[in-house]
Design a protein around this motif. Structure first.
Motif, PDB file in Angstrom:
ATOM      1  N   ASN A 121      45.174  38.319  34.660  1.00 48.97           N
ATOM      2  CA  ASN A 121      44.359  38.027  33.500  1.00 48.97           C
ATOM      3  C   ASN A 121      43.746  36.651  33.716  1.00 48.97           C
ATOM      4  O   ASN A 121      44.471  35.701  33.981  1.00 48.97           O
ATOM      5  N   PHE A 122      42.419  36.529  33.630  1.00 50.36           N
ATOM      6  CA  PHE A 122      41.799  35.220  33.769  1.00 50.36           C
ATOM      7  C   PHE A 122      40.625  35.088  32.816  1.00 50.36           C
ATOM      8  O   PHE A 122      40.104  36.074  32.301  1.00 50.36           O
ATOM      9  N   GLN A 123      40.229  33.839  32.597  1.00 47.14           N
ATOM     10  CA  GLN A 123      39.121  33.548  31.711  1.00 47.14           C
ATOM     11  C   GLN A 123      38.561  32.180  32.063  1.00 47.14           C
ATOM     12  O   GLN A 123      39.323  31.254  32.341  1.00 47.14           O
ATOM     13  N   TRP A 124      37.230  32.034  32.062  1.00 42.87           N
ATOM     14  CA  TRP A 124      36.598  30.744  32.255  1.00 42.87           C
ATOM     15  C   TRP A 124      35.260  30.732  31.522  1.00 42.87           C
ATOM     16  O   TRP A 124      34.686  31.776  31.244  1.00 42.87           O
ATOM     17  N   ALA A 125      34.798  29.535  31.185  1.00 42.89           N
ATOM     18  CA  ALA A 125      33.533  29.395  30.472  1.00 42.89           C
ATOM     19  C   ALA A 125      32.906  28.046  30.798  1.00 42.89           C
ATOM     20  O   ALA A 125      33.608  27.080  31.085  1.00 42.89           O
ATOM     21  N   GLY A 142      30.106  32.596  31.054  1.00 45.58           N
ATOM     22  CA  GLY A 142      31.549  32.711  31.187  1.00 45.58           C
ATOM     23  C   GLY A 142      31.945  34.120  31.594  1.00 45.58           C
ATOM     24  O   GLY A 142      31.124  35.039  31.636  1.00 45.58           O
ATOM     25  N   HIS A 143      33.237  34.264  31.875  1.00 42.14           N
ATOM     26  CA  HIS A 143      33.758  35.539  32.367  1.00 42.14           C
ATOM     27  C   HIS A 143      35.220  35.644  31.955  1.00 42.14           C
ATOM     28  O   HIS A 143      35.957  34.665  32.006  1.00 42.14           O
ATOM     29  N   GLN A 144      35.635  36.830  31.592  1.00 40.75           N
ATOM     30  CA  GLN A 144      37.019  37.123  31.234  1.00 40.75           C
ATOM     31  C   GLN A 144      37.336  38.489  31.814  1.00 40.75           C
ATOM     32  O   GLN A 144      36.522  39.398  31.759  1.00 40.75           O
ATOM     33  N   GLU A 145      38.526  38.631  32.421  1.00 37.64           N
ATOM     34  CA  GLU A 145      38.920  39.924  32.973  1.00 37.64           C
ATOM     35  C   GLU A 145      40.432  40.053  32.960  1.00 37.64           C
ATOM     36  O   GLU A 145      41.151  39.076  33.168  1.00 37.64           O
ATOM     37  N   GLY A 190      47.244  47.490  37.123  1.00 36.92           N
ATOM     38  CA  GLY A 190      47.163  48.665  37.986  1.00 36.92           C
ATOM     39  C   GLY A 190      45.724  48.988  38.312  1.00 36.92           C
ATOM     40  O   GLY A 190      44.950  48.133  38.723  1.00 36.92           O
ATOM     41  N   ASP A 191      45.318  50.242  38.083  1.00 38.13           N
ATOM     42  CA  ASP A 191      43.945  50.658  38.355  1.00 38.13           C
ATOM     43  C   ASP A 191      43.012  50.392  37.184  1.00 38.13           C
ATOM     44  O   ASP A 191      41.799  50.510  37.327  1.00 38.13           O
ATOM     45  N   ASP A 192      43.531  50.086  36.008  1.00 36.15           N
ATOM     46  CA  ASP A 192      42.709  49.879  34.823  1.00 36.15           C
ATOM     47  C   ASP A 192      42.324  48.405  34.693  1.00 36.15           C
ATOM     48  O   ASP A 192      43.172  47.521  34.654  1.00 36.15           O
ATOM     49  N   THR A 193      41.017  48.170  34.619  1.00 35.67           N
ATOM     50  CA  THR A 193      40.486  46.817  34.492  1.00 35.67           C
ATOM     51  C   THR A 193      39.521  46.789  33.322  1.00 35.67           C
ATOM     52  O   THR A 193      38.751  47.724  33.124  1.00 35.67           O
ATOM     53  N   GLN A 194      39.566  45.705  32.562  1.00 37.50           N
ATOM     54  CA  GLN A 194      38.586  45.517  31.494  1.00 37.50           C
ATOM     55  C   GLN A 194      38.196  44.052  31.443  1.00 37.50           C
ATOM     56  O   GLN A 194      38.991  43.174  31.789  1.00 37.50           O
ATOM     57  N   GLY A 195      36.966  43.813  31.059  1.00 35.82           N
ATOM     58  CA  GLY A 195      36.516  42.435  31.005  1.00 35.82           C
ATOM     59  C   GLY A 195      35.149  42.313  30.382  1.00 35.82           C
ATOM     60  O   GLY A 195      34.560  43.289  29.910  1.00 35.82           O
TER      61      GLY A 195
END
Length: 132
Positions: free
Chosen positions: A44-48, A59-62, A66-71
C-alpha cells in the motif's frame, strides 16, 4: 626466449578461457517447485505533490493484495482541470479505469491559440536555383 614468452602467453590464454566458464549461467541446483516459496504481493503506498508557485498538483495511491490491485492518480492539466483516474486490476478482467475531470477548461487567448491560427513564419528560406 621468444618461445618461453609464447608458451606463457598461451598458458595464460588457456587459463583465462577456462575461467570464463566459472561465470557462465547454470540452472539452480535444486529446481524442484517445492524448494521455491510463493509469496503473494501485498503493499500500500501513497504520495502527492502540490506546488503553489506553478499551481501544479499530482499524486498517486495504490494498494495490492495478491492479484487484486486498486488505486487512483490525479494530475492538474494545463487547461486548469483536474484529471482523476481510479482503477482496479484483477487477474480476470485486467486493468479497468474510470477517468473523471473536475473544473472547467480555461484557455488564455495568447498562450493557447491553436497552431492553425498562428501565422507561419519560416526561419530559413531555400531557393533551389541557388544550389546549382
Amino acid at each position: 626466449m621468444n618461445t618461453k614468452v609464447l608458451i606463457l602467453l598461451g598458458l595464460a590464454a588457456m587459463v583465462a578461457a577456462d575461467s570464463r566458464e566459472f561465470y557462465a549461467y547454470r540452472a539452480p541446483r535444486d529446481s524442484s517447485e517445492e524448494s521455491f516459496e510463493s509469496t503473494e504481493a501485498k503493499y500500500n503506498f501513497q504520495w502527492a505533490v502540490s506546488d503553489d508557485s506553478s499551481s501544479n498538483e499530482f499524486g498517486h495511491q495504490e494498494a495490492r493484495d495478491g492479484d487484486d490491485t486498486q488505486g487512483s492518480y490525479y494530475v492538474q492539466l494545463p487547461d486548469g482541470r483536474l484529471q482523476k483516474v481510479s482503477y482496479v486490476v484483477d487477474g480476470d478482467d485486467g486493468y479497468v479505469a474510470d477517468v473523471t475531470y473536475e473544473g472547467e477548461a480555461r484557455f488564455d487567448s495568447v498562450e493557447s491559440a491553436s497552431f492553425e491560427s498562428r501565422e507561419y513564419r519560416p526561419r530559413y528560406s531555400y531557393d533551389s536555383n541557388e544550389s546549382k
